[in-house]
Design a protein around this motif. Structure first.
Motif, PDB file in Angstrom:
ATOM      1  N   ARG A 238      44.293  41.048  29.176  1.00 54.19           N
ATOM      2  CA  ARG A 238      44.989  40.829  30.442  1.00 54.19           C
ATOM      3  C   ARG A 238      46.413  41.387  30.374  1.00 54.19           C
ATOM      4  O   ARG A 238      46.923  41.962  31.342  1.00 54.19           O
ATOM      5  N   GLN A 239      47.052  41.224  29.232  1.00 52.87           N
ATOM      6  CA  GLN A 239      48.408  41.752  29.075  1.00 52.87           C
ATOM      7  C   GLN A 239      48.433  43.276  29.156  1.00 52.87           C
ATOM      8  O   GLN A 239      49.422  43.869  29.588  1.00 52.87           O
ATOM      9  N   GLN A 240      47.336  43.916  28.757  1.00 50.55           N
ATOM     10  CA  GLN A 240      47.289  45.373  28.705  1.00 50.55           C
ATOM     11  C   GLN A 240      46.887  46.013  30.038  1.00 50.55           C
ATOM     12  O   GLN A 240      47.343  47.111  30.349  1.00 50.55           O
ATOM     13  N   VAL A 241      46.037  45.344  30.802  1.00 55.99           N
ATOM     14  CA  VAL A 241      45.450  46.012  31.975  1.00 55.99           C
ATOM     15  C   VAL A 241      45.890  45.420  33.312  1.00 55.99           C
ATOM     16  O   VAL A 241      45.599  46.013  34.357  1.00 55.99           O
ATOM     17  N   VAL A 242      46.563  44.267  33.315  1.00 58.36           N
ATOM     18  CA  VAL A 242      46.980  43.648  34.580  1.00 58.36           C
ATOM     19  C   VAL A 242      48.499  43.734  34.713  1.00 58.36           C
ATOM     20  O   VAL A 242      49.240  43.255  33.851  1.00 58.36           O
ATOM     21  N   LEU A 243      48.943  44.352  35.796  1.00 66.52           N
ATOM     22  CA  LEU A 243      50.369  44.441  36.105  1.00 66.52           C
ATOM     23  C   LEU A 243      50.661  43.487  37.252  1.00 66.52           C
ATOM     24  O   LEU A 243      50.099  43.623  38.340  1.00 66.52           O
ATOM     25  N   SER A 244      51.525  42.521  37.015  1.00 70.17           N
ATOM     26  CA  SER A 244      51.846  41.508  38.030  1.00 70.17           C
ATOM     27  C   SER A 244      53.284  41.676  38.500  1.00 70.17           C
ATOM     28  O   SER A 244      54.216  41.717  37.680  1.00 70.17           O
ATOM     29  N   ARG A 245      53.427  41.770  39.814  1.00 71.31           N
ATOM     30  CA  ARG A 245      54.749  41.814  40.425  1.00 71.31           C
ATOM     31  C   ARG A 245      54.777  40.772  41.521  1.00 71.31           C
ATOM     32  O   ARG A 245      54.225  40.976  42.608  1.00 71.31           O
ATOM     33  N   GLY A 246      55.380  39.654  41.241  1.00 69.41           N
ATOM     34  CA  GLY A 246      55.361  38.545  42.183  1.00 69.41           C
ATOM     35  C   GLY A 246      53.937  38.038  42.354  1.00 69.41           C
ATOM     36  O   GLY A 246      53.252  37.723  41.371  1.00 69.41           O
ATOM     37  N   ASP A 247      53.474  38.002  43.610  1.00 70.36           N
ATOM     38  CA  ASP A 247      52.130  37.518  43.906  1.00 70.36           C
ATOM     39  C   ASP A 247      51.082  38.622  43.921  1.00 70.36           C
ATOM     40  O   ASP A 247      49.918  38.358  44.206  1.00 70.36           O
ATOM     41  N   VAL A 248      51.485  39.853  43.649  1.00 75.73           N
ATOM     42  CA  VAL A 248      50.556  40.979  43.683  1.00 75.73           C
ATOM     43  C   VAL A 248      50.163  41.351  42.252  1.00 75.73           C
ATOM     44  O   VAL A 248      51.025  41.604  41.403  1.00 75.73           O
ATOM     45  N   HIS A 249      48.860  41.396  41.999  1.00 80.23           N
ATOM     46  CA  HIS A 249      48.342  41.680  40.656  1.00 80.23           C
ATOM     47  C   HIS A 249      47.454  42.919  40.720  1.00 80.23           C
ATOM     48  O   HIS A 249      46.507  42.981  41.507  1.00 80.23           O
ATOM     49  N   THR A 250      47.765  43.898  39.889  1.00 81.55           N
ATOM     50  CA  THR A 250      47.030  45.161  39.870  1.00 81.55           C
ATOM     51  C   THR A 250      46.244  45.276  38.570  1.00 81.55           C
ATOM     52  O   THR A 250      46.828  45.244  37.480  1.00 81.55           O
ATOM     53  N   ILE A 251      44.929  45.412  38.695  1.00 78.71           N
ATOM     54  CA  ILE A 251      44.062  45.585  37.528  1.00 78.71           C
ATOM     55  C   ILE A 251      43.821  47.079  37.339  1.00 78.71           C
ATOM     56  O   ILE A 251      43.184  47.732  38.172  1.00 78.71           O
ATOM     57  N   GLU A 252      44.365  47.638  36.268  1.00 77.18           N
ATOM     58  CA  GLU A 252      44.194  49.056  35.947  1.00 77.18           C
ATOM     59  C   GLU A 252      42.901  49.202  35.156  1.00 77.18           C
ATOM     60  O   GLU A 252      42.869  49.122  33.928  1.00 77.18           O
ATOM     61  N   VAL A 253      41.802  49.432  35.862  1.00 77.70           N
ATOM     62  CA  VAL A 253      40.477  49.429  35.227  1.00 77.70           C
ATOM     63  C   VAL A 253      40.356  50.526  34.177  1.00 77.70           C
ATOM     64  O   VAL A 253      39.706  50.332  33.146  1.00 77.70           O
ATOM     65  N   ASP A 254      41.005  51.670  34.384  1.00 83.88           N
ATOM     66  CA  ASP A 254      40.883  52.772  33.434  1.00 83.88           C
ATOM     67  C   ASP A 254      41.546  52.464  32.089  1.00 83.88           C
ATOM     68  O   ASP A 254      41.333  53.200  31.111  1.00 83.88           O
ATOM     69  N   PHE A 264      31.912  43.138  32.652  1.00 83.33           N
ATOM     70  CA  PHE A 264      32.173  41.781  32.180  1.00 83.33           C
ATOM     71  C   PHE A 264      33.677  41.507  32.132  1.00 83.33           C
ATOM     72  O   PHE A 264      34.136  40.428  32.514  1.00 83.33           O
ATOM     73  N   VAL A 265      34.449  42.488  31.664  1.00 86.51           N
ATOM     74  CA  VAL A 265      35.904  42.308  31.592  1.00 86.51           C
ATOM     75  C   VAL A 265      36.480  42.105  32.992  1.00 86.51           C
ATOM     76  O   VAL A 265      37.319  41.214  33.217  1.00 86.51           O
ATOM     77  N   VAL A 266      36.031  42.932  33.955  1.00 92.76           N
ATOM     78  CA  VAL A 266      36.508  42.777  35.335  1.00 92.76           C
ATOM     79  C   VAL A 266      36.119  41.407  35.878  1.00 92.76           C
ATOM     80  O   VAL A 266      36.916  40.746  36.560  1.00 92.76           O
ATOM     81  N   TYR A 267      34.902  40.968  35.572  1.00 87.45           N
ATOM     82  CA  TYR A 267      34.450  39.638  36.011  1.00 87.45           C
ATOM     83  C   TYR A 267      35.391  38.560  35.488  1.00 87.45           C
ATOM     84  O   TYR A 267      35.819  37.673  36.241  1.00 87.45           O
ATOM     85  N   GLU A 268      35.714  38.612  34.201  1.00 87.35           N
ATOM     86  CA  GLU A 268      36.578  37.588  33.611  1.00 87.35           C
ATOM     87  C   GLU A 268      37.980  37.635  34.212  1.00 87.35           C
ATOM     88  O   GLU A 268      38.608  36.590  34.418  1.00 87.35           O
ATOM     89  N   LEU A 269      38.484  38.829  34.492  1.00 92.17           N
ATOM     90  CA  LEU A 269      39.817  38.943  35.077  1.00 92.17           C
ATOM     91  C   LEU A 269      39.861  38.369  36.487  1.00 92.17           C
ATOM     92  O   LEU A 269      40.810  37.671  36.874  1.00 92.17           O
ATOM     93  N   LEU A 270      38.823  38.644  37.294  1.00 91.13           N
ATOM     94  CA  LEU A 270      38.803  38.159  38.677  1.00 91.13           C
ATOM     95  C   LEU A 270      38.434  36.691  38.768  1.00 91.13           C
ATOM     96  O   LEU A 270      38.796  36.013  39.733  1.00 91.13           O
ATOM     97  N   ARG A 271      37.709  36.196  37.780  1.00 92.75           N
ATOM     98  CA  ARG A 271      37.330  34.776  37.787  1.00 92.75           C
ATOM     99  C   ARG A 271      38.562  33.883  37.826  1.00 92.75           C
ATOM    100  O   ARG A 271      38.548  32.800  38.425  1.00 92.75           O
ATOM    101  N   GLY A 272      39.650  34.341  37.216  1.00 88.08           N
ATOM    102  CA  GLY A 272      40.888  33.563  37.230  1.00 88.08           C
ATOM    103  C   GLY A 272      41.500  33.413  38.608  1.00 88.08           C
ATOM    104  O   GLY A 272      42.357  32.556  38.827  1.00 88.08           O
ATOM    105  N   PHE A 273      41.054  34.257  39.561  1.00 84.79           N
ATOM    106  CA  PHE A 273      41.521  34.155  40.947  1.00 84.79           C
ATOM    107  C   PHE A 273      40.470  33.488  41.837  1.00 84.79           C
ATOM    108  O   PHE A 273      40.532  33.585  43.063  1.00 84.79           O
ATOM    109  N   ILE A 312      42.223  47.778  41.097  1.00 84.42           N
ATOM    110  CA  ILE A 312      41.846  46.643  41.942  1.00 84.42           C
ATOM    111  C   ILE A 312      43.111  45.838  42.211  1.00 84.42           C
ATOM    112  O   ILE A 312      43.775  45.369  41.272  1.00 84.42           O
ATOM    113  N   ILE A 313      43.468  45.700  43.482  1.00 78.03           N
ATOM    114  CA  ILE A 313      44.679  44.975  43.878  1.00 78.03           C
ATOM    115  C   ILE A 313      44.286  43.575  44.334  1.00 78.03           C
ATOM    116  O   ILE A 313      43.405  43.415  45.193  1.00 78.03           O
ATOM    117  N   VAL A 314      44.934  42.567  43.780  1.00 74.79           N
ATOM    118  CA  VAL A 314      44.655  41.168  44.127  1.00 74.79           C
ATOM    119  C   VAL A 314      45.952  40.526  44.603  1.00 74.79           C
ATOM    120  O   VAL A 314      46.997  40.655  43.947  1.00 74.79           O
TER     121      VAL A 314
END
Length: 559
Positions: A238-254, A264-273, A312-314
């Motif tokens: 999560r520290q390597q692929v998710v960039l968080s700026r305030g309430d906006v979280h960007t998952i850099e899938v590449d 599976f990794v994407v599933y686990e990352l989105l499960r937290g939301f 993926i922008i959350v």
């Protein structure tokens, strides 16, 4: 041979579950498991209190459970708390199953007792057989590895100090020590999935492997360790692929190592939301087929996600988002913006009555064209209100219904082939109503997720005329004001950091202000987070909070 008491004390110590300096609230139903747990804690010298819930589902049988628990707590000289819930009414209000409604009601109440009386832990009498049954339930539901880890020993305040034992050990101990208990007649019913597993599947497996419970307990412990390893790995990813700026979280899938199971990794990352597995699968399918993903949004109860090239922008659901979702003939549940709609298909003969509460709609399914769309209403929307023959604009209907502006913004509609089927929670369209020729019915049930807020600011003041006012704020849009008169100085408990829910906030707040001698006038100033339907008379709020009809306790002052 080590006694159950000795095993209990060793298990608590080895797993560091609690200490003798803690205050522990025991959830005691009156059944053999919880009554034995009460006996073990009392013999071990812990500081305990007893909490009992009567869900008013089993008539006199539940009354006798309540009486037994109260008598045993009094005999032991420990604080005792009792509450009665109107569970059926709560199910109607939220659309939840009886198990889900009962679970939410009791755990919310346990939390409130801990906050009010200083308990550090809530002890639940789950044992090894319960954990095995949970394994099978989650296996059948397809919850993945996380669901196969059974029941955890600790989870926040919750502790489960009997997981080392089996149902047979507990029953034998109760009979040997003459511990009184009551048998819930519903335990013999195969209506519920857990009972089907307990009474049907497990006994047959034990015929093959008598030590099945012990073996499965070891298996679950290994699965739990594996899940812990995955959780640790996901924290690093999560520290390597998710960039968080305030309430906006960007998952850099590449940035995810292609040698890893990317889906599976994407599933686990989105499960937290709080995205459910079905939505995550849809999102990932769109991600893999980039041409299908442009402009498409995916929703959890609080968050919206969309695909921007290979990212993926959350973010929290914007106030102006239409929250448009699709439902096909297999859809069972949709959630967005704190609202939940459940879909149930049945034959008209299965209905006991056509009279339903406002949050339930009965629709003639033959008149629908799938996929249905669920979204917030728009300017220009119109429908034919139930019982009428002509069209009416949704905006005019909401004005005539005296719906507040914040509730208007949150209003959802169900649409079939461009025609509104239901103003969710308010009115069915006449054209889709159940009639004399209806054979198949779609029952839609809307539930609202209770929102919790952490108090950030409290202020109190005394006016020259002796009146006082206290203001509680948890954010820019959430404010509660209470005004009145006191014959003495207004003293306000420190509320900072406490949790309050939208529905019971007034009740809990008044409890915190119980040091005031009298209330001459009370008023609640409702803002966006407090819908009109929660504004009820003070007496009703105090007598019934979140479905409760009676709440009594003894053994502690001010309870």
């Amino acid at each position: 041979m080590e006694t159950l008491l000795g095993k209990f004390e060793n298990y608590v110590a080895e797993h560091n579950i609690c200490s003798h300096g803690d205050r522990i609230l025991l959830a005691v139903s009156g059944g053999v498991d919880s009554m034995v747990m009460l006996s073990l804690f009392a013999q071990s010298g812990y500081r305990i209190g007893v909490a009992h819930c009567n869900f008013q589902l089993r008539g006199p049988e539940a009354e006798e459970d309540e009486q037994l628990v109260a008598e045993c707590a009094e005999k032991l000289g420990v604080p005792h708390y009792n509450i009665r819930f109107d569970t059926l009414r709560e199910m109607e209000r939220t659309g939840e199953s009886v198990q889900m409604a009962a679970r939410r009601l009791r755990y919310d109440w346990f939390d409130s007792l801990c906050d009010e009386h200083g308990y550090t832990h809530i002890a639940i009498a789950h044992h090894g057989d319960d954990s095995v049954e949970t394994f099978f339930i989650n296996l059948l539901r397809g919850t993945g590895l996380r669901g196969l880890t059974g029941i955890s020993v600790t989870n926040g305040r919750l502790i489960r100090p009997l997981l080392f034992s089996t149902r047979k050990e507990i029953l034998d101990y109760a009979l040997q020590k003459k511990i009184p208990f009551r048998e819930d007649s519903s335990n013999a019913s195969t209506k519920y999935l857990r009972n089907k597993i307990r009474l049907g599947i497990v006994p047959r497996i034990k015929e093959i492997s008598p030590q099945f419970t012990e073996t499965m307990t070891s298996n679950v412990e290994r699965l739990t360790a594996a899940q812990g390893f995955i959780d640790r790995g996901m924290a690093l990813l999560r520290q390597q692929v998710v960039l968080s700026r305030g309430d906006v979280h960007t998952i850099e899938v590449d940035r995810i190592d292609p040698m890893l199971p990317v889906q599976f990794v994407v599933y686990e990352l989105l499960r937290g939301f709080h995205f459910n597995p079905e939505v995550i699968n849809q999102l990932y399918h769109s991600f893999e087929n980039e041409g299908q993903s442009t402009g498409k949004h995916f929703y959890s109860r609080d968050y919206a996600a969309y695909i921007d090239r290979r990212r993926i922008i959350v973010m929290p659901i914007p106030a102006d988002d239409t929250c448009e979702l699709e439902a096909d003939a297999q859809t069972r549940r949709l959630s967005c913006g704190g609202n939940i709609i459940r879909f149930e298909r049945l034959e008209v003969d299965d209905l006991d009555t056509l009279q339903q509460p406002d949050n339930v709609a009965l629709i003639d399914e033959s008149k629908l064209r799938y996929p249905l769309r669920v979204r917030r209403w728009r300017d220009g929307d119109s429908f034919v209100p139930f019982g009428m023959s002509g069209h009416k604009k949704v905006s005019d209907f909401l004005v005539d219904s005296k719906v507040s502006l914040p509730d208007k913004r949150r209003q959802f509609v169900v649409v079939s082939d461009g025609e509104i089927v239901w103003i969710v929670g308010r009115r069915v369209d006449e054209r889709f109503r159940v009639g004399s020729t209806t054979e198949n019915v779609l029952r839609l049930t809307a539930g609202m997720r209770l929102r919790w807020f952490r108090i950030r600011e409290t202020t109190a003041g005394l006016a020259p005329d002796g009146s006082w006012m206290c203001r509680v704020r948890s954010g820019p849009d959430c404010c509660l004001q209470v005004c009145g008169r006191s014959s003495g100085e207004p003293i306000v408990d420190n509320l900072a950091g406490r949790r309050f829910g939208a529905l019971p906030i007034f009740y809990k707040f008044v409890r915190c202000l119980s040091v005031l001698n009298t209330f001459a006038a009370l008023c609640v100033r409702r803002t966006a987070e407090f819908p009109d339907r929660f504004r009820r008379p003070v007496a009703e709020r105090n007598a019934e909070v979140r479905g409760r009809s009676v709440a009594t306790c003894n053994g502690e002052p001010g309870a």
